[in-house]
Design an enzyme around this catalytic site. Structure first.
Site, short mmCIF file in Angstrom:
data_model
loop_
_atom_site.label_atom_id
_atom_site.label_comp_id
_atom_site.label_asym_id
_atom_site.label_seq_id
_atom_site.Cartn_x
_atom_site.Cartn_y
_atom_site.Cartn_z
N HIS A 29 15.01 -30.30 -21.83
CA HIS A 29 16.41 -29.82 -21.73
C HIS A 29 16.60 -29.00 -20.46
O HIS A 29 15.80 -28.13 -20.14
CB HIS A 29 16.87 -29.09 -22.99
CG HIS A 29 16.17 -27.80 -23.28
ND1 HIS A 29 16.57 -26.60 -22.74
CD2 HIS A 29 15.10 -27.51 -24.06
CE1 HIS A 29 15.79 -25.63 -23.19
NE2 HIS A 29 14.88 -26.16 -23.98
N ASP B 116 11.02 -22.67 -20.17
CA ASP B 116 11.92 -23.20 -21.21
C ASP B 116 13.27 -23.52 -20.59
O ASP B 116 14.14 -22.68 -20.57
CB ASP B 116 12.05 -22.18 -22.34
CG ASP B 116 12.83 -22.71 -23.52
OD1 ASP B 116 13.08 -23.92 -23.56
OD2 ASP B 116 13.19 -21.91 -24.40
N GLU C 237 20.60 -27.57 -25.16
CA GLU C 237 19.69 -27.44 -26.29
C GLU C 237 19.76 -26.04 -26.88
O GLU C 237 19.75 -25.87 -28.09
CB GLU C 237 18.25 -27.75 -25.85
CG GLU C 237 17.25 -27.83 -27.01
CD GLU C 237 16.63 -26.50 -27.39
OE1 GLU C 237 16.10 -26.39 -28.51
OE2 GLU C 237 16.66 -25.54 -26.59
N GLU C 238 19.84 -25.02 -26.01
CA GLU C 238 19.64 -23.65 -26.48
C GLU C 238 20.72 -23.15 -27.41
O GLU C 238 20.43 -22.51 -28.41
CB GLU C 238 19.50 -22.69 -25.28
CG GLU C 238 18.27 -22.91 -24.42
CD GLU C 238 16.96 -22.59 -25.15
OE1 GLU C 238 16.99 -22.29 -26.35
OE2 GLU C 238 15.91 -22.66 -24.49
N ASP D 175 8.95 -29.59 -24.37
CA ASP D 175 9.70 -28.33 -24.49
C ASP D 175 8.83 -27.24 -25.10
O ASP D 175 9.31 -26.39 -25.85
CB ASP D 175 10.97 -28.57 -25.33
CG ASP D 175 11.87 -27.33 -25.36
OD1 ASP D 175 11.72 -26.47 -24.46
OD2 ASP D 175 12.71 -27.22 -26.27
N HIS E 198 12.59 -17.08 -23.54
CA HIS E 198 13.92 -16.47 -23.67
C HIS E 198 13.97 -15.05 -23.11
O HIS E 198 14.72 -14.22 -23.61
CB HIS E 198 14.40 -16.47 -25.12
CG HIS E 198 14.55 -17.84 -25.71
ND1 HIS E 198 14.98 -18.03 -27.01
CD2 HIS E 198 14.35 -19.06 -25.20
CE1 HIS E 198 15.03 -19.33 -27.27
NE2 HIS E 198 14.64 -19.98 -26.18
ZN LIG Z 1 13.47 -25.08 -24.96
#
Ligand SMILES: [Zn+2]
Length: 460
Positions: A280, A292, A326-327, A354, A424
């Site tokens: 993603h 990520d 995606e997030e 991922d 994140h």
């Molecule tokens: Zn991810």
């Protein structure tokens, strides 16, 4: 001893980047793989002989920064990816439109109030509502799990509740981030805090999506760093009446236009049968989304670039998809399924990367036992780069909708590294990724994808 010198030099070079044409072990290898051994060796050799993937990932983060859905950053990065894929010589390069949620963080802060206010290190949770402009000030209640929350229900009304949950696994801990806000809101709490979901870092809070329960009161929610959660816990344990002030400007803007990015190498005999790989392209709005999931995007994309560069055109089409959103919505994955609904029966395999592009160990796989046996055979070609393990539970959030719709065999790249340490956070930047690791990841994906696309019989 002139003979030893070049040998020593060669050894030093090997430790950094093994030379092209990496040895593909033949012992115990199934006979049917013989025709794929030489191309696999070339793919691995080409991948690990350069730092092209890492450089592309670094460029992506350095140039565009984070890539949250709806941001100008993501829009510009998508445009760049399309141009770059064309420059690589990929075919049928195009975008597929997706309407995405457009959440913005705005300014935010958290402090312990008092004569000398104490600012804390926090990150609002994705999709959270904001506070009133003046913020929310209230007394703090600390709990460690949902049971303690229920036991404290009489004390929650009008208060800010913090879940101080030790990190075990992501799956176990993330439910407090996702469901905590509504569990607190329904009891009359005015805001929710969570000890950041991840192993102890260096005062790095982790954001991530929350999920409000439909029909229940919505309250603002944020993650605090481990250090700050521990401080608050100590103060409460000491019997201090802790008052906090939370200010968040977070809000949703109208849905925005975004796109999945698609590039292909068209199959030479069966172009309508497709092996789909990807990651993603969106990220949270902190760090640069290197791990990520910029890394997953670049490593899968790199698999096609390697094939193109080496003039390897498999029997079936190989397609890379950089999914959007995606997030905080998953809309790229559902849009892909909906757009390709009539075509999913011809998807012979889907693979998502991922879980970071740290040292690859192999793949997770979900599908029939017969397909698993074939995948395990193919993985023996990756023993030379120690990426030959095939584990359970292949899949990913973006391939999930298609995989479930049509029963497509699903794979995910597995890697060994401290993925959740930077997940994140502001620390998700390219310097945490080793160029050789992402090169090996690209190699592993390229070989697996090439053989599945090339073998005479469909793998599913
Ligand atoms: Zn991810």
């Amino acid at each position: 001893m002139p003979i030893l010198r070049p040998l020593a030099l060669a050894l030093v070079v090997c430790l950094q980047f093994p030379p092209p044409a990496v040895d593909v072990p033949t012992r115990d290898a199934p006979a049917w793989l013989a025709p794929y051994r030489e191309p696999a060796s070339r793919l691995i050799g080409e991948a690990v002989a350069s730092d092209a993937a890492w450089q592309r990932l670094a460029y992506l983060g350095d140039t565009f920064g984070h890539r949250l859905s709806g941001s100008p950053n993501l829009k510009a990065a998508i445009k760049w990816a399309v141009e770059e894929m064309k420059r690589d010589g990929l075919e049928n390069v195009h975008t597929e439109p997706v309407k995405v949620p457009h959440w913005v963080r705005g300014k935010e802060s958290l402090e312990i109030t008092g004569a000398i206010p104490q600012p804390l290190v926090m990150l609002g949770l994705g999709n959270s509502i904001g506070t009133p402009a003046a913020g929310i000030e209230a007394e703090l209640v600390v709990v460690r799990n949902f049971e303690e929350l229920d036991a404290a229900r009489e004390r929650v009304k009008g208060r800010i509740v913090m879940f101080n949950v030790p990190f075990t696994t992501y799956g176990e801990t993330v439910r407090f981030r996702a469901l905590g806000p509504s569990r607190v809101g329904v009891l009359g709490g005015v805001a929710m805090l969570i000890r950041a979901v991840g192993p102890a870092g260096l005062r790095t809070p982790h954001t991530g999506a929350l999920q409000y329960t439909e029909g229940q009161p919505q309250i603002p929610a944020a993650a605090v760093s481990h250090e700050d959660a521990a401080r608050l816990q100590r103060m409460v344990d000491r019997g201090t009446n802790v008052r906090l002030k939370l200010m968040m400007e977070a809000r949703f803007l109208p849905d925005a236009d975004s796109f999945n990015v698609v590039g292909e190498i068209r199959g030479r005999e069966l172009p309508n049968e497709v092996v789909v790989i990807g990651g993603h392209f969106d990220s949270w709005d902190v760090g640069t989304g290197a791990s990520d999931d910029g890394g997953g995007c670049v490593a899968t994309w790199e698999a096609l670039r390697l094939m193109k560069k080496l003039n390897i055109r498999p029997r079936r089409t190989v397609r890379v998809v950089l999914w959007t959103n995606e997030e905080n919505g998953g809309r790229g994955g559902t849009a892909y399924r909906d757009r390709h609904l009539g075509d999913l029966a011809n998807h012979v395999m889907m693979l998502e990367s991922d879980s970071g592009v740290f040292r690859p160990t192999g793949f997770g796989f979900s599908g029939t036992e017969a397909t698993r046996a074939k995948v395990k055979d193919i993985a023996t070609l990756l023993a030379g780069i120690q990426a030959d393990q095939i584990g359970p539970n292949g899949g990913g959030a973006d391939i999930g909708p298609s995989v479930q719709q049509a029963g497509i065999p699903a794979m995910s790249l597995e890697a060994e590294g401290n993925y959740f340490l930077i997940h994140h956070t502001e620390a998700d930047t390219v310097d945490k990724i080793d160029p050789l690791d992402i090169a090996r990841a690209s190699a592993a994906i390229a070989v697996m994808t090439y053989v599945v696309a090339e073998m005479p019989q469909r793998i599913r």
